[in-house]
Each structure stands twice: as C-alpha cells, then as structure tokens.
Design a protein around this motif. Structure first.
Motif, mmCIF file in Angstrom:
data_model
loop_
_atom_site.group_PDB
_atom_site.id
_atom_site.type_symbol
_atom_site.label_atom_id
_atom_site.label_comp_id
_atom_site.label_asym_id
_atom_site.label_seq_id
_atom_site.Cartn_x
_atom_site.Cartn_y
_atom_site.Cartn_z
ATOM 1 N N UNK A 174 -3.588 20.396 -10.457
ATOM 2 C CA UNK A 174 -4.511 20.059 -11.553
ATOM 3 C C UNK A 174 -3.619 19.036 -12.497
ATOM 4 N N UNK A 175 -4.285 18.148 -12.732
ATOM 5 C CA UNK A 175 -3.756 16.939 -13.846
ATOM 6 C C UNK A 175 -4.988 16.287 -14.452
ATOM 7 N N UNK A 176 -4.668 15.857 -15.777
ATOM 8 C CA UNK A 176 -3.575 15.956 -16.001
ATOM 9 C C UNK A 176 -3.113 17.211 -17.086
ATOM 10 N N UNK A 177 -2.097 17.953 -17.188
ATOM 11 C CA UNK A 177 -1.916 19.101 -18.092
ATOM 12 C C UNK A 177 -0.914 18.410 -19.169
ATOM 13 N N UNK A 178 -1.534 17.899 -20.327
ATOM 14 C CA UNK A 178 -0.644 17.350 -21.414
ATOM 15 C C UNK A 178 0.142 18.238 -22.199
ATOM 16 N N UNK A 179 1.048 17.637 -22.829
ATOM 17 C CA UNK A 179 1.930 18.812 -23.504
ATOM 18 C C UNK A 179 1.258 19.827 -24.468
ATOM 19 N N UNK A 180 0.328 19.371 -24.928
ATOM 20 C CA UNK A 180 -0.536 20.109 -26.005
ATOM 21 C C UNK A 180 -1.270 21.557 -25.079
ATOM 22 N N UNK A 181 -1.225 21.357 -23.941
ATOM 23 C CA UNK A 181 -2.007 22.356 -23.046
ATOM 24 C C UNK A 181 -1.197 23.231 -22.243
ATOM 25 N N UNK A 182 0.157 22.304 -21.958
ATOM 26 C CA UNK A 182 0.930 23.054 -21.169
ATOM 27 C C UNK A 182 1.586 24.538 -21.715
ATOM 28 N N UNK A 183 2.090 24.603 -22.750
ATOM 29 C CA UNK A 183 2.185 26.236 -23.092
ATOM 30 C C UNK A 183 1.214 27.029 -23.091
ATOM 31 N N UNK A 184 0.059 26.674 -23.350
ATOM 32 C CA UNK A 184 -1.337 27.523 -23.425
ATOM 33 C C UNK A 184 -1.608 27.714 -21.758
ATOM 34 N N UNK A 185 -1.640 26.789 -21.034
ATOM 35 C CA UNK A 185 -2.040 26.939 -19.596
ATOM 36 C C UNK A 185 -0.917 27.881 -18.811
ATOM 37 N N UNK A 186 0.200 27.868 -19.525
ATOM 38 C CA UNK A 186 1.422 28.665 -18.847
ATOM 39 C C UNK A 186 1.344 30.184 -19.320
ATOM 40 N N UNK A 187 0.388 30.411 -20.384
ATOM 41 C CA UNK A 187 0.557 31.706 -20.944
ATOM 42 C C UNK A 187 1.790 31.828 -21.996
ATOM 43 N N UNK A 205 4.539 24.115 -13.353
ATOM 44 C CA UNK A 205 4.470 23.007 -14.289
ATOM 45 C C UNK A 205 5.267 21.986 -13.391
ATOM 46 N N UNK A 206 4.861 20.661 -13.026
ATOM 47 C CA UNK A 206 5.686 19.715 -12.436
ATOM 48 C C UNK A 206 5.303 18.541 -13.326
ATOM 49 N N UNK A 207 5.812 18.224 -14.516
ATOM 50 C CA UNK A 207 5.501 17.157 -15.135
ATOM 51 C C UNK A 207 4.015 17.263 -16.115
ATOM 52 N N UNK A 208 3.375 16.491 -15.728
ATOM 53 C CA UNK A 208 1.768 16.826 -16.134
ATOM 54 C C UNK A 208 0.764 17.302 -15.181
ATOM 55 N N UNK A 209 1.698 17.836 -14.152
ATOM 56 C CA UNK A 209 0.792 18.427 -13.336
ATOM 57 C C UNK A 209 0.892 19.881 -12.914
ATOM 58 N N UNK A 210 -0.078 20.762 -12.678
ATOM 59 C CA UNK A 210 -0.094 22.233 -12.898
ATOM 60 C C UNK A 210 -0.214 22.552 -11.219
ATOM 61 N N UNK A 211 0.622 23.177 -10.710
ATOM 62 C CA UNK A 211 0.564 23.285 -9.125
ATOM 63 C C UNK A 211 0.415 24.954 -9.047
ATOM 64 N N UNK A 212 -0.806 25.193 -8.561
ATOM 65 C CA UNK A 212 -1.132 26.689 -8.003
ATOM 66 C C UNK A 212 -0.913 26.989 -6.735
ATOM 67 N N UNK A 213 -0.159 27.820 -6.335
ATOM 68 C CA UNK A 213 0.137 28.251 -5.055
ATOM 69 C C UNK A 213 -0.784 29.298 -4.650
ATOM 70 N N UNK A 214 -1.632 29.472 -3.774
ATOM 71 C CA UNK A 214 -2.261 30.724 -3.366
ATOM 72 C C UNK A 214 -1.980 31.233 -2.056
#
Length: 185
Positions: free
Chosen positions: A139-152, A176-185
């Motif tokens: 998922x991208x982009x995950x900007x700095x304002x969203x990163x801590x929220x998205x990671x819980x 998180x990998x920079x501005x990309x969230x990597x979801x492994x299923x």
C-alpha cells in the motif's frame, strides 16, 4: 472487599456481548429507514436524511463487526471463516499478480480497506494504490502522518487496529518500508 465485575480477562467478552446486543436496535433503525425511503410522498430533503440514516446504520454495523472481531481475537475465541481466494481479489483497485491462499476473505478485505482508509485520512492523500505480488500486498503512499496510526502506534483508527489484529491472527504481518506498507498474508 468487592470484586471487579469486568476484569481485564473478561473485558473482550463484555465487548463482544455489547456488539451483539447493539445489533438489534441498529437493525431496527436501518429497517425503518429503508421502509421510509419507499414512501413516495417524501420530499428530496427527507429522502436525503433517510439516506444518511441508512448509510450511518451500515457504518455502525461495520464498526460493530470490527469491534466484535477484535474482542474475539483478544479473547482467543475468533474462528476465521477460511476459504480459498486469490490475493489479487482482496484489495480494491489493486494491480499486479496474486496467488491462491486460504484465508478469511471478508475479514482480510475489511482489514485492507481499513488500512487504505487510514492512509488516505491521516496522510492525508487523495489516492492510494495497492500493488499485489503473490502473498504480499503493498500500500502506498503511507505518509509520515499516517504511518504511526496505520501501524497501531498511535491508536486513532479502529479500522487500522483491527486490521493488524486480523492479519496477525491469520499468520500475516505488516511492515513499513519507507512510504510503503507491506502486508504479508
């Protein structure tokens, strides 16, 4: 000495029960809103308000579903409804190439939607995209304002918190990998 009627270990059961009990009055509100919407004598304004009631009822149902799922996971009582699907089909508007897996399709779809909504809302960004490569969805982009929220790390979005619980309960991971969230299923 009095005992605490809702101990930490019983709290997930209380939440699950509350979610269940709230469904009946919510279904009543939704049902009556749908019935009123069929009234041909209502004006445009009233129909708009009724539409808002229907939409809010559906949103409340999704929130209760998420909260109930989180409570069952935390209590160790979640029984995912596993079925085979292609990872490409799980994220709306995805590009790339998926692979066949067995997972709780509805729960994972809602989880990915929750992550995308969080990235949009807290980025803030207008557009996000999912890229699928086998069992990994990016998922991208995950900007700095969203990163801590998205990671819980910053608990401001129920959808993101439940998404992480669901994905990890199914054996997956988020990173998180920079501005990309990597979801492994």
């Amino acid at each position: 000495m009095s005992s605490n009627p809702v101990s930490d270990r019983r709290f997930p059961s209380l939440v699950s029960l509350a979610c269940h009990d709230l469904r009946t009055p919510l279904a009543t509100v939704y049902g009556f809103a749908r019935t009123l919407a069929r009234d041909e004598e209502l004006g445009e304004r009233q129909l708009r308000f009724i539409g808002m009631m229907e939409e809010a009822s559906e949103q409340m149902t999704r929130l209760l579903d998420d909260l109930g799922t989180a409570a069952r996971i935390e209590a160790g009582h979640w029984e995912p409804m596993l079925r085979e699907c292609n990872t490409f089909e799980l994220a709306e508007g995805a590009s790339g190439e998926g692979t066949a897996i067995e997972t709780d399709v509805d729960a994972v779809t809602r989880a990915l939607e929750g992550l995308a909504n969080t990235a949009r809302r807290h980025g803030p960004v207008e557009e996000i995209r999912w890229e699928v490569r086998g069992r990994e969805l990016a998922l991208s982009p995950v900007l700095p304002g969203a990163a801590p929220v998205i990671m819980g790390e910053d608990a401001r979005e129920l959808g993101a918190l439940v998404a992480r619980l669901v994905i990890e309960a199914l054996g997956g991971s988020l990173a998180l990998d920079g501005e990309t969230l990597r979801v492994r299923l």
